[in-house]
Enzyme design. Structure first.
Site, PDB file in Angstrom:
ATOM      1  N   GLY A  45       0.813  -1.212   0.000  1.00  0.00           N
ATOM      2  CA  GLY A  45       0.000   0.000   0.000  1.00  0.00           C
ATOM      3  C   GLY A  45       0.846   1.260   0.000  1.00  0.00           C
ATOM      4  CG  ASP A 101      -1.003  -5.592   0.332  1.00  0.00           C
ATOM      5  OD1 ASP A 101      -2.111  -5.723  -0.219  1.00  0.00           O
ATOM      6  OD2 ASP A 101      -0.552  -4.505   0.716  1.00  0.00           O
ATOM      7  CB  THR A 134      -6.735  -0.944  -0.875  1.00  0.00           C
ATOM      8  OG1 THR A 134      -5.890  -1.233   0.231  1.00  0.00           O
ATOM      9  CG2 THR A 134      -8.161  -1.260  -0.510  1.00  0.00           C
ATOM     10  N   GLY A 135      -3.862  -2.240  -2.091  1.00  0.00           N
ATOM     11  CA  GLY A 135      -2.446  -1.988  -2.408  1.00  0.00           C
ATOM     12  C   GLY A 135      -2.137  -2.360  -3.857  1.00  0.00           C
ATOM     13  CB  THR A 150      -9.076  -5.525   7.439  1.00  0.00           C
ATOM     14  OG1 THR A 150      -9.590  -6.094   6.250  1.00  0.00           O
ATOM     15  CG2 THR A 150      -7.581  -5.336   7.308  1.00  0.00           C
ATOM     16  CE1 TYR A 210      -9.538   2.955   7.997  1.00  0.00           C
ATOM     17  CE2 TYR A 210     -10.036   5.204   8.627  1.00  0.00           C
ATOM     18  CZ  TYR A 210      -9.118   4.239   8.274  1.00  0.00           C
ATOM     19  OH  TYR A 210      -7.785   4.549   8.210  1.00  0.00           O
ATOM     20  CE1 TYR A 263      -5.027  -9.941  21.982  1.00  0.00           C
ATOM     21  CE2 TYR A 263      -2.930 -11.064  22.270  1.00  0.00           C
ATOM     22  CZ  TYR A 263      -4.241 -11.082  21.856  1.00  0.00           C
ATOM     23  OH  TYR A 263      -4.776 -12.226  21.339  1.00  0.00           O
ATOM     24  CD  GLN A 313      -6.235 -10.866  29.407  1.00  0.00           C
ATOM     25  OE1 GLN A 313      -7.020 -10.026  28.974  1.00  0.00           O
ATOM     26  NE2 GLN A 313      -6.460 -12.162  29.306  1.00  0.00           N
ATOM     27  NE  ARG A 334      -8.523   9.093   1.916  1.00  0.00           N
ATOM     28  CZ  ARG A 334      -7.942   8.945   3.100  1.00  0.00           C
ATOM     29  NH1 ARG A 334      -6.992   8.042   3.241  1.00  0.00           N
ATOM     30  NH2 ARG A 334      -8.297   9.668   4.138  1.00  0.00           N
TER      31      ARG A 334
HETATM   32  N1  UDP Z   1     -13.739  15.206  -0.755  1.00  0.00           N
HETATM   33  C1  UDP Z   1     -14.093  16.085  -1.777  1.00  0.00           C
HETATM   34  N2  UDP Z   1     -14.045  15.609  -3.062  1.00  0.00           N
HETATM   35  C2  UDP Z   1     -13.666  14.334  -3.386  1.00  0.00           C
HETATM   36  C3  UDP Z   1     -13.281  13.461  -2.335  1.00  0.00           C
HETATM   37  C4  UDP Z   1     -13.345  13.929  -1.030  1.00  0.00           C
HETATM   38  O1  UDP Z   1     -14.412  17.242  -1.522  1.00  0.00           O
HETATM   39  O2  UDP Z   1     -13.648  13.992  -4.574  1.00  0.00           O
HETATM   40  C5  UDP Z   1     -13.782  15.718   0.639  1.00  0.00           C
HETATM   41  C6  UDP Z   1     -14.402  14.767   1.651  1.00  0.00           C
HETATM   42  O3  UDP Z   1     -15.799  14.955   1.709  1.00  0.00           O
HETATM   43  C7  UDP Z   1     -13.704  15.196   2.927  1.00  0.00           C
HETATM   44  C8  UDP Z   1     -12.316  15.615   2.456  1.00  0.00           C
HETATM   45  O4  UDP Z   1     -12.452  15.903   1.069  1.00  0.00           O
HETATM   46  O5  UDP Z   1     -14.340  16.295   3.510  1.00  0.00           O
HETATM   47  C9  UDP Z   1     -11.226  14.561   2.653  1.00  0.00           C
HETATM   48  O6  UDP Z   1     -11.656  13.386   2.054  1.00  0.00           O
HETATM   49  P1  UDP Z   1     -10.753  12.067   1.892  1.00  0.00           P
HETATM   50  O7  UDP Z   1     -11.470  11.166   0.943  1.00  0.00           O
HETATM   51  O8  UDP Z   1      -9.386  12.424   1.548  1.00  0.00           O
HETATM   52  O9  UDP Z   1     -10.775  11.336   3.309  1.00  0.00           O
HETATM   53  P2  UDP Z   1     -11.188  11.701   4.814  1.00  0.00           P
HETATM   54  O10 UDP Z   1     -10.251  12.740   5.312  1.00  0.00           O
HETATM   55  O11 UDP Z   1     -12.617  12.198   4.816  1.00  0.00           O
HETATM   56  O12 UDP Z   1     -11.062  10.405   5.521  1.00  0.00           O
END
Ligand code: UDP
Length: 334
Positions: free
Chosen positions: A34, A55, A59-60, A115, A168, A182, A185, A211
């Site tokens: 990843g 892995d 996703t990686g 996971t 998540y 862990y 204990q 992202r």
């Molecule tokens: N976001 C956005 N456009 C996109 C994808 C994400 O405006 O195409 C926004 C999302 O709603 C969040 C921020 O950008 O407010 C960061 O999103 P990311 O998917 O990076 O992950 P997060 O920080 O929410 O886990």
């Protein structure tokens, strides 16, 4: 072959982290193909460790570690960590496997929970049997939609346990609770960095895995609309990968981190709209910024308090967003 941008960053990290503690050690790295994992695989091989990368490539990407897999001290095992078994003696387990992209984990909520829960249990048991150090990548998401900015580790969080992000958030919160159990204990050597939005070369930008930051770069370079959710006033604090990895490895090598949760992130907070504008500016893109509905339970602000990190390892992330974006965009352009 390692790209020149990544190579320069790796050399900088090696100047800060004392890698000799890993020399000749056997290290299991989950999620090693990843984004963050592949950087750690590069560093561990260069420190002279023997690494086993686990892995399932859900996703990686194998491309991230292809240059390593033929080396004598590297073994790649393509499997789900929940079913991973081994009688080998590991010195360190760097447990990074997980689904971190909101679009992706919301499409695979059960796998995401498995996971974090089952996978972390498997790793905790392996670490216990081996008396190994276990570094687990937790997340700023354990704080949910935080009410305290900057957020310290003492804040318990504001998480919707049945919302779209809960697979998540709650998965990682369960994993933290399990590892602290862990510790209590069995006296296990666990270290729990909570990682805040990391970015840089090798961050996926495609489809479900993208992202905001990498997707905006890809959109700007392809002259597509830059898709900002909501009004773009929600904030995040983006930490360049070389800083993230330095923080993780400093925690792995410092005994004061044993049994601790520690924020790892950059304290420079920006709105998502500012991020889109900066990317547009650096790429000199003509892409229009377009607005879409804000996803449910999207955290309004995110910024770490890094006092604890600074106290434990005498270091904090410093690469400014502008510089990190320039490097990342250069890498994406290549
Ligand atoms: N976001 C956005 N456009 C996109 C994808 C994400 O405006 O195409 C926004 C999302 O709603 C969040 C921020 O950008 O407010 C960061 O999103 P990311 O998917 O990076 O992950 P997060 O920080 O929410 O886990």
């Amino acid at each position: 072959m390692i790209d020149t941008i990544i190579r320069k960053d790796l050399e900088n990290i090696k100047n800060t982290v004392k890698g000799d503690v890993f020399t000749d050690k056997k290290i299991l790295i989950t999620g090693g193909a990843g984004f963050i994992g592949s950087w750690i695989c590069d560093l561990m091989t260069e420190f002279g460790a023997q690494i086993i990368v686990v892995d399932d490539l859900s996703t990686g990407k194998i491309k991230n570690i292809e240059h390593l897999t033929k080396q004598a001290h590297v073994r790649f095992v393509q499997t789900d960590i929940c079913t991973f078994k081994s009688d080998e003696k590991f010195d360190y387990i760097i447990h990074l496997a997980g689904h971190a992209s909101p679009d992706e984990y919301q499409t695979h909520p059960i796998e995401t929970l498995q996971t974090s829960a089952v996978g972390t249990l498997v790793m905790a048991e392996l670490a216990r049997k081996n008396d190994a150090t276990l570094l687990f990548s937790s997340t700023s998401e354990t704080y949910g939609d935080t009410e305290i900015i900057p957020t310290p580790e003492t804040y318990w969080g504001n998480v919707n346990p049945i919302g779209p992000r809960s697979c998540y958030d709650e998965g990682k919160r369960f994993a933290e609770a399990l590892l602290m159990a862990y510790r209590k204990q069995y006296g296990l050597d666990v270290r729990i960095p909570r990682i805040f939005n990391s970015y840089g070369p090798r961050l996926r930008e495609d489809g479900l895995y993208g992202r905001a930051l990498s997707r905006f770069i890809a959109q700007a370079l392809a002259k597509q609309n830059i898709t900002v959710y909501g009004d773009g006033k929600q904030t995040r604090s983006f930490c360049y990968i070389a800083d993230t990895v330095t923080g993780l490895l400093l925690l792995a090598t410092n005994s004061e981190a044993i049994g601790e949760v520690v924020n790892v992130g950059n304290t420079q907070e920006v709105t998502i709209l500012e991020l889109a504008q900066k990317i547009k500016e650096i790429t000199k893109s003509e892409s229009p910024i377009t607005f879409y509905p804000l996803p449910k339970d999207d955290p309004k602000r995110r910024c770490p308090d890094t006092t604890k990190l600074e106290k434990i390892v005498c270091w904090k992330p410093t690469i400014e967003l502008q510089e990190g974006l320039q490097k990342t965009i250069k890498w994406f352009t290549k």
